[in-house]
Design a protein around this motif. Structure first.
Motif, PDB file in Angstrom:
ATOM      1  N   LEU A  84       0.833  -1.206   0.000  1.00 28.31           N
ATOM      2  CA  LEU A  84       0.000   0.000   0.000  1.00 28.31           C
ATOM      3  C   LEU A  84       0.868   1.256   0.000  1.00 28.31           C
ATOM      4  CD1 LEU A  84      -2.735   1.325   0.218  1.00 28.31           C
ATOM      5  CD2 LEU A  84      -2.655   1.038   2.659  1.00 28.31           C
ATOM      6  N   ALA A 136       2.256   1.998  -3.320  1.00 30.02           N
ATOM      7  CA  ALA A 136       1.291   2.638  -4.215  1.00 30.02           C
ATOM      8  C   ALA A 136       1.096   4.102  -3.848  1.00 30.02           C
ATOM      9  CB  ALA A 136      -0.041   1.890  -4.154  1.00 30.02           C
ATOM     10  N   PHE A 139       3.968   6.038  -4.998  1.00 31.11           N
ATOM     11  CA  PHE A 139       3.892   6.105  -6.456  1.00 31.11           C
ATOM     12  C   PHE A 139       2.952   7.219  -6.900  1.00 31.11           C
ATOM     13  CE2 PHE A 139       1.992   3.999 -10.312  1.00 31.11           C
ATOM     14  CZ  PHE A 139       3.028   4.366 -11.139  1.00 31.11           C
ATOM     15  N   LEU A 140       1.907   7.461  -6.111  1.00 29.00           N
ATOM     16  CA  LEU A 140       0.991   8.552  -6.445  1.00 29.00           C
ATOM     17  C   LEU A 140       1.547   9.908  -6.025  1.00 29.00           C
ATOM     18  CD1 LEU A 140      -1.865   8.938  -7.609  1.00 29.00           C
ATOM     19  CD2 LEU A 140      -2.701   9.017  -5.297  1.00 29.00           C
ATOM     20  N   PHE A 195       9.033  11.401 -12.447  1.00 30.81           N
ATOM     21  CA  PHE A 195       9.029   9.991 -12.835  1.00 30.81           C
ATOM     22  C   PHE A 195      10.168   9.221 -12.183  1.00 30.81           C
ATOM     23  CE2 PHE A 195      10.755   6.705 -15.621  1.00 30.81           C
ATOM     24  CZ  PHE A 195       9.679   5.846 -15.643  1.00 30.81           C
ATOM     25  N   LEU A 212      12.229   0.344 -18.613  1.00 32.22           N
ATOM     26  CA  LEU A 212      11.353   1.514 -18.578  1.00 32.22           C
ATOM     27  C   LEU A 212      12.153   2.788 -18.353  1.00 32.22           C
ATOM     28  CD1 LEU A 212       8.206   0.455 -16.653  1.00 32.22           C
ATOM     29  CD2 LEU A 212       8.302   1.653 -18.802  1.00 32.22           C
ATOM     30  N   LEU A 237      -4.508  -4.190  -0.114  1.00 31.80           N
ATOM     31  CA  LEU A 237      -4.030  -4.467  -1.469  1.00 31.80           C
ATOM     32  C   LEU A 237      -4.988  -3.906  -2.517  1.00 31.80           C
ATOM     33  CD1 LEU A 237      -2.653  -8.067  -1.021  1.00 31.80           C
ATOM     34  CD2 LEU A 237      -1.370  -6.019  -1.536  1.00 31.80           C
ATOM     35  N   ALA A 261      -4.363  -0.329  -2.760  1.00 28.92           N
ATOM     36  CA  ALA A 261      -3.138  -0.105  -3.527  1.00 28.92           C
ATOM     37  C   ALA A 261      -3.396  -0.232  -5.016  1.00 28.92           C
ATOM     38  CB  ALA A 261      -2.061  -1.106  -3.092  1.00 28.92           C
ATOM     39  N   ILE A 284      -5.154   2.911  -6.193  1.00 32.58           N
ATOM     40  CA  ILE A 284      -4.237   4.048  -6.319  1.00 32.58           C
ATOM     41  C   ILE A 284      -3.380   3.907  -7.584  1.00 32.58           C
ATOM     42  CG2 ILE A 284      -2.252   5.153  -5.260  1.00 32.58           C
ATOM     43  CD1 ILE A 284      -3.436   4.487  -2.572  1.00 32.58           C
ATOM     44  N   ALA A 285      -2.889   2.681  -7.813  1.00 35.34           N
ATOM     45  CA  ALA A 285      -2.073   2.476  -9.014  1.00 35.34           C
ATOM     46  C   ALA A 285      -2.886   2.736 -10.270  1.00 35.34           C
ATOM     47  CB  ALA A 285      -1.514   1.061  -9.027  1.00 35.34           C
ATOM     48  N   ILE A 306      -5.308   4.886 -10.499  1.00 30.00           N
ATOM     49  CA  ILE A 306      -5.430   6.352 -10.650  1.00 30.00           C
ATOM     50  C   ILE A 306      -4.228   6.875 -11.425  1.00 30.00           C
ATOM     51  CG2 ILE A 306      -5.381   8.546  -9.418  1.00 30.00           C
ATOM     52  CD1 ILE A 306      -6.853   7.216  -7.159  1.00 30.00           C
ATOM     53  N   ARG A 307      -3.021   6.425 -11.004  1.00 31.85           N
ATOM     54  CA  ARG A 307      -1.816   6.868 -11.698  1.00 31.85           C
ATOM     55  C   ARG A 307      -1.854   6.422 -13.160  1.00 31.85           C
ATOM     56  NH1 ARG A 307       1.215  10.972 -11.436  1.00 31.85           N
ATOM     57  NH2 ARG A 307       2.125  10.796  -9.381  1.00 31.85           N
ATOM     58  N   ASP A 319       4.731   6.494 -16.913  1.00 37.99           N
ATOM     59  CA  ASP A 319       4.019   6.402 -15.640  1.00 37.99           C
ATOM     60  C   ASP A 319       2.872   5.405 -15.735  1.00 37.99           C
ATOM     61  OD1 ASP A 319       5.270   8.564 -14.018  1.00 37.99           O
ATOM     62  OD2 ASP A 319       4.704   9.717 -15.763  1.00 37.99           O
ATOM     63  N   ILE A 330       2.674   2.819 -17.643  1.00 36.80           N
ATOM     64  CA  ILE A 330       3.161   1.438 -17.690  1.00 36.80           C
ATOM     65  C   ILE A 330       3.563   0.966 -16.303  1.00 36.80           C
ATOM     66  CG2 ILE A 330       4.916  -0.077 -18.643  1.00 36.80           C
ATOM     67  CD1 ILE A 330       4.915   1.620 -21.104  1.00 36.80           C
ATOM     68  N   ILE A 331       4.227   1.839 -15.527  1.00 33.43           N
ATOM     69  CA  ILE A 331       4.583   1.414 -14.162  1.00 33.43           C
ATOM     70  C   ILE A 331       3.317   1.202 -13.340  1.00 33.43           C
ATOM     71  CG2 ILE A 331       5.723   2.105 -12.039  1.00 33.43           C
ATOM     72  CD1 ILE A 331       7.969   2.921 -13.379  1.00 33.43           C
ATOM     73  N   GLY A 332       2.278   2.023 -13.588  1.00 31.95           N
ATOM     74  CA  GLY A 332       1.001   1.810 -12.909  1.00 31.95           C
ATOM     75  C   GLY A 332       0.441   0.437 -13.205  1.00 31.95           C
ATOM     76  N   ASP A 386       2.129  -2.163 -14.143  1.00 32.57           N
ATOM     77  CA  ASP A 386       2.989  -3.156 -13.498  1.00 32.57           C
ATOM     78  C   ASP A 386       2.649  -3.283 -12.013  1.00 32.57           C
ATOM     79  OD1 ASP A 386       5.331  -4.927 -13.835  1.00 32.57           O
ATOM     80  OD2 ASP A 386       6.191  -3.599 -12.332  1.00 32.57           O
ATOM     81  N   ASN A 400       0.262  -6.209  -7.410  1.00 33.72           N
ATOM     82  CA  ASN A 400      -0.696  -6.252  -6.304  1.00 33.72           C
ATOM     83  C   ASN A 400      -1.754  -7.322  -6.515  1.00 33.72           C
ATOM     84  OD1 ASN A 400       0.267  -4.266  -4.537  1.00 33.72           O
ATOM     85  ND2 ASN A 400      -0.382  -2.686  -5.941  1.00 33.72           N
TER      86      ASN A 400
END
Lengths: 126, 158, 93
Positions: free
Chosen positions: A28, A31, A34-35, A40, A95, C17, C20, C23-24, C26-27, C36, C38-40, C42, C47
């Motif tokens: 969590l 994440a 990450f937000l 980047f 990436l 989870l 999480a 949130i991912a 959203i990104r 960004d 693509i990492i979201g 991933d 998760n």
């Protein structure tokens, strides 16, 4: 084959719960970071939280649960742990190189140049 | 018979972990592992030369410890923000390592440790671009990687 | 007693989870750039894999392990191919 949570002693249950919650919390947090992080290249650090000990915690909980309730060592979750540890750097490196390449093509000011190559022309990737 | 002993053992262990340990699976997995390592030998990759393989567990221990510590550090940064004076930045590191396997291991170590990411390796200048989330002193960081990981890897693969 | 402890821990872990993953995603929707997103994606894969592992503990069945391994492999392959796509603009060369 089905394993039941009622078969395991209380100390093991507390240990499993600890690893589960620690792993999920780290996932969590990864994440959330990450937000929240602004650029980047800073954001790329946050998901490694969930791929290192986020995965590690939940897989440890799983190994403990199946081993203790089954009465013998069940460790195939180790494979997921090893697999994730080996593959995450590959994806992140690819990436990051793609991101560096794109930023260099756009002449982004904060990105370190690759010396000896004119900007916008460095499409050589091994 | 066994061109890649480590690969053969790793494949056998993986087979046994996936299928459970029985004598039949030991035989079957062993056969599959030996044939797979012959297939690998037919591809003729550059054979990594492990000099001091007994140092690998030491490296593994150091890395596990560092991953736990940097997990806590990055979690703290995400919750509380960076301390004043700390910044995130790129650093360029000159490496002495040349062996591709050792470089791959170093890349895995640096990227899977939260807070540092291996971005790009330049083989002509043997320098690597690393992004660090929480940086105070460039020199100290470079010395940390050099003394803690690279020295050990140079000893293992040389 | 131990069943209650494990059940509570699993429920909490699953909630965390899922948050999480939200949130991912959203990104992933708001970008700002393709890397960004693509990492979201991933992060969502990782998760989801962890979520399936918690389902495995909750139900006591080992089949979920295979499912999460497959998700992990697919996530890796898709992320690598998308990263390759960003670098060159073509997936298959």
């Amino acid at each position: 084959m089905t394993y039941s949570a009622a078969d395991i002693p209380v100390w093991a249950a507390i240990l499993i719960a600890f690893f589960l919650l620690a792993g999920a919390f780290l996932a969590l947090l990864g994440a959330v970071g990450f937000l929240r992080l602004p650029t980047f290249y800073e954001r790329i650090h946050a998901p490694t939280l969930s791929t290192s000990w986020g995965t590690g915690g939940i897989m440890t909980a799983s190994i403990l649960f199946f081993s203790i309730s089954g009465g013998r060592l069940v460790a195939h979750e180790l494979l997921i742990g090893i697999f994730i540890t080996v593959t995450t750097p590959v994806t992140f490196m690819l990436l990051a190189r793609a991101a560096l390449h794109r930023d260099r093509v756009e002449n982004h000011p904060d990105i370190p140049r690759r010396d000896g190559v004119t900007p916008g022309d460095d499409t050589t990737v091994n | 018979m066994f061109p890649y002993p480590l690969l053969t053992i790793a494949l056998l262990v993986m087979w046994l972990l996936l299928n459970g340990f029985t004598f039949g699976h030991l035989l079957l997995g062993g056969t599959v592992a030996v044939f797979a390592s012959w297939g690998m030998a037919a591809l003729r990759p550059d054979k990594p030369r492990l000099r001091k393989w007994y140092l690998l567990p030491k490296l593994f221990g150091i890395v596990m410890l560092d991953i736990i510590r940097s997990n806590l550090a990055v979690a703290w940064i995400i919750l509380r923000g960076r301390a004043p004076g700390h910044r995130s930045s790129f650093i360029i590191l000159q490496l002495q390592l040349r062996d591709p396997t050792a470089l791959a291991i170093l890349a895995v170590i640096i990227t899977s440790t939260p807070g540092s990411a291996w971005l790009e390796y330049d083989s002509r200048r043997s320098s690597v671009l690393i992004h660090v989330l929480d940086l105070v002193d460039d020199e100290a960081w470079a010395n940390l990687i050099k003394n803690r990981y690279e020295k050990l890897l140079l000893e293992i693969f040389s | 007693m131990s069943a209650i402890i494990i059940f509570t821990a699993i429920s909490l872990a699953q909630i965390m989870l899922v948050i999480a993953m939200a949130i991912a995603s959203i990104r992933m929707f708001y970008g700002p750039r393709a890397q960004d997103r693509i990492i979201g994606l991933d992060a969502i894969y990782v998760n989801a894999m962890l979520l399936l592992a918690t389902f495995g503990i909750g139900t006591g069945k080992t089949v979920y392990f295979e499912a999460s391994l497959v998700i992990g492999v697919l996530g890796f392959v898709s992320t690598v191919s998308l990263a390759k796509f960003l670098m060159r603009g073509e997936v298959i060369e």
